[in-house]
Design a protein around this motif. Sequence first.
Motif, PDB file in Angstrom:
ATOM      1  N   GLY A   1      33.745  44.173  47.659  1.00  9.82           N
ATOM      2  CA  GLY A   1      32.548  44.796  47.122  1.00  9.82           C
ATOM      3  C   GLY A   1      31.289  44.487  47.899  1.00  9.82           C
ATOM      4  O   GLY A   1      30.228  44.986  47.571  1.00  9.82           O
ATOM      5  N   HIS A   2      31.376  43.655  48.933  1.00  4.44           N
ATOM      6  CA  HIS A   2      30.210  43.308  49.736  1.00  4.44           C
ATOM      7  C   HIS A   2      30.220  44.071  51.056  1.00  4.44           C
ATOM      8  O   HIS A   2      31.269  44.478  51.551  1.00  4.44           O
ATOM      9  CB  HIS A   2      30.156  41.798  49.993  1.00  4.44           C
ATOM     10  CG  HIS A   2      29.757  41.019  48.791  1.00  4.44           C
ATOM     11  ND1 HIS A   2      30.673  40.491  47.932  1.00  4.44           N
ATOM     12  CD2 HIS A   2      28.537  40.703  48.294  1.00  4.44           C
ATOM     13  CE1 HIS A   2      30.049  39.860  46.953  1.00  4.44           C
ATOM     14  NE2 HIS A   2      28.750  39.984  47.148  1.00  4.44           N
TER      15      HIS A   2
ATOM     16  N   MET B   1      45.970  37.007  50.206  1.00  3.67           N
ATOM     17  CA  MET B   1      46.620  36.926  48.894  1.00  3.67           C
ATOM     18  C   MET B   1      47.498  38.150  48.636  1.00  3.67           C
ATOM     19  O   MET B   1      48.554  38.045  48.038  1.00  3.67           O
ATOM     20  CB  MET B   1      45.569  36.798  47.782  1.00  3.67           C
ATOM     21  CG  MET B   1      44.761  35.510  47.872  1.00  3.67           C
ATOM     22  SD  MET B   1      45.764  34.024  47.833  1.00  3.67           S
ATOM     23  CE  MET B   1      46.305  34.045  46.158  1.00  3.67           C
ATOM     24  N   THR B   2      47.053  39.310  49.083  1.00  5.81           N
ATOM     25  CA  THR B   2      47.820  40.537  48.864  1.00  5.81           C
ATOM     26  C   THR B   2      48.465  41.056  50.144  1.00  5.81           C
ATOM     27  O   THR B   2      49.318  41.934  50.080  1.00  5.81           O
ATOM     28  CB  THR B   2      46.922  41.648  48.289  1.00  5.81           C
ATOM     29  OG1 THR B   2      45.891  41.945  49.239  1.00  5.81           O
ATOM     30  CG2 THR B   2      46.320  41.234  46.963  1.00  5.81           C
ATOM     31  N   GLY B   3      48.042  40.542  51.293  1.00  2.00           N
ATOM     32  CA  GLY B   3      48.563  41.019  52.571  1.00  2.00           C
ATOM     33  C   GLY B   3      47.893  42.297  53.050  1.00  2.00           C
ATOM     34  O   GLY B   3      48.318  42.903  54.027  1.00  2.00           O
ATOM     35  N   GLN B   4      46.849  42.708  52.376  1.00  2.00           N
ATOM     36  CA  GLN B   4      46.156  43.948  52.706  1.00  2.00           C
ATOM     37  C   GLN B   4      45.291  43.760  53.953  1.00  2.00           C
ATOM     38  O   GLN B   4      44.599  42.756  54.101  1.00  2.00           O
ATOM     39  CB  GLN B   4      45.288  44.384  51.528  1.00  2.00           C
ATOM     40  CG  GLN B   4      44.514  45.663  51.765  1.00  2.00           C
ATOM     41  CD  GLN B   4      43.614  46.003  50.585  1.00  2.00           C
ATOM     42  OE1 GLN B   4      43.399  45.182  49.710  1.00  2.00           O
ATOM     43  NE2 GLN B   4      43.096  47.210  50.580  1.00  2.00           N
TER      44      GLN B   4
ATOM     45  N   GLY C   1      37.785  46.207  46.475  1.00  2.00           N
ATOM     46  CA  GLY C   1      38.116  45.155  45.519  1.00  2.00           C
ATOM     47  C   GLY C   1      36.896  44.588  44.834  1.00  2.00           C
ATOM     48  O   GLY C   1      35.764  44.976  45.097  1.00  2.00           O
ATOM     49  N   ASP C   2      37.154  43.631  43.925  1.00  2.00           N
ATOM     50  CA  ASP C   2      36.068  43.000  43.190  1.00  2.00           C
ATOM     51  C   ASP C   2      35.699  41.671  43.844  1.00  2.00           C
ATOM     52  O   ASP C   2      36.124  41.366  44.948  1.00  2.00           O
ATOM     53  CB  ASP C   2      36.449  42.815  41.724  1.00  2.00           C
ATOM     54  CG  ASP C   2      37.708  41.978  41.549  1.00  2.00           C
ATOM     55  OD1 ASP C   2      38.280  41.573  42.565  1.00  2.00           O
ATOM     56  OD2 ASP C   2      38.108  41.724  40.402  1.00  2.00           O
ATOM     57  N   GLU C   3      34.905  40.878  43.140  1.00  2.00           N
ATOM     58  CA  GLU C   3      34.425  39.606  43.692  1.00  2.00           C
ATOM     59  C   GLU C   3      35.542  38.582  43.893  1.00  2.00           C
ATOM     60  O   GLU C   3      35.388  37.634  44.645  1.00  2.00           O
ATOM     61  CB  GLU C   3      33.348  39.017  42.767  1.00  2.00           C
ATOM     62  CG  GLU C   3      32.169  39.921  42.552  1.00  2.00           C
ATOM     63  CD  GLU C   3      30.901  39.361  43.153  1.00  2.00           C
ATOM     64  OE1 GLU C   3      30.900  38.174  43.480  1.00  2.00           O
ATOM     65  OE2 GLU C   3      29.945  40.121  43.283  1.00  2.00           O
ATOM     66  N   LYS C   4      36.676  38.765  43.221  1.00  2.00           N
ATOM     67  CA  LYS C   4      37.789  37.827  43.349  1.00  2.00           C
ATOM     68  C   LYS C   4      38.587  38.051  44.634  1.00  2.00           C
ATOM     69  O   LYS C   4      39.307  37.167  45.068  1.00  2.00           O
ATOM     70  CB  LYS C   4      38.720  37.936  42.146  1.00  2.00           C
ATOM     71  CG  LYS C   4      38.071  37.471  40.861  1.00  2.00           C
ATOM     72  CD  LYS C   4      39.025  37.569  39.705  1.00  2.00           C
ATOM     73  CE  LYS C   4      38.352  37.116  38.424  1.00  2.00           C
ATOM     74  NZ  LYS C   4      39.227  37.251  37.272  1.00  2.00           N
ATOM     75  N   ALA C   5      38.477  39.252  45.207  1.00  2.00           N
ATOM     76  CA  ALA C   5      39.200  39.557  46.444  1.00  2.00           C
ATOM     77  C   ALA C   5      38.510  38.862  47.610  1.00  2.00           C
ATOM     78  O   ALA C   5      37.321  39.040  47.837  1.00  2.00           O
ATOM     79  CB  ALA C   5      39.253  41.065  46.667  1.00  2.00           C
ATOM     80  N   ARG C   6      39.248  38.051  48.360  1.00  2.00           N
ATOM     81  CA  ARG C   6      38.702  37.295  49.497  1.00  2.00           C
ATOM     82  C   ARG C   6      39.292  37.846  50.790  1.00  2.00           C
ATOM     83  O   ARG C   6      40.506  38.040  50.894  1.00  2.00           O
ATOM     84  CB  ARG C   6      39.056  35.815  49.376  1.00  2.00           C
ATOM     85  CG  ARG C   6      38.618  35.187  48.090  1.00  2.00           C
ATOM     86  CD  ARG C   6      37.198  34.742  48.183  1.00  2.00           C
ATOM     87  NE  ARG C   6      36.838  34.077  46.932  1.00  2.00           N
ATOM     88  CZ  ARG C   6      35.629  34.115  46.438  1.00  2.00           C
ATOM     89  NH1 ARG C   6      34.686  34.755  47.061  1.00  2.00           N
ATOM     90  NH2 ARG C   6      35.363  33.513  45.319  1.00  2.00           N
TER      91      ARG C   6
END
Length: 120
Positions: free
Chosen positions: A6-7, A18-21, A33-38
């Motif tokens: 989101g940034h 975490m997701t491999g994306q 993604g949201d703020e939890k996606a790094r």
Amino acid sequence: MKYTGGHKAGKGTYWNFMTGQRVDLEQEGMLPGDEKARYIKASGAVVLLFGPVLGLLFAVFLPFIGIAMAVTLAGKKIGGGLAGLAARSVSFGWRPVEAYLAGKQRRKASKEIKETKKQP
């Protein structure tokens, strides 16, 4: 080097481990993604170099992971067995689902039987 979903991020390749994306931005834009996606900004070559290193770390720590899993499983089995044993050994002396509504009549009848046996 680290970004969140989101940034706004610049041009480049971003990886969510975490997701491999993998997200390729051709120009400056927003990461999904949201703020939890790094996300980590790294080229494909850098990620490919990290693959063998992560594999080596996994191979080194695999025996410890196996031991920890075995200890955890044994602890759960022993703890569950002890809890079951304790539950079976505890007795309330009554059953909460039973009413015992006829209990007083039985007592009166048993007293009358005892009294008749005592009388000659």
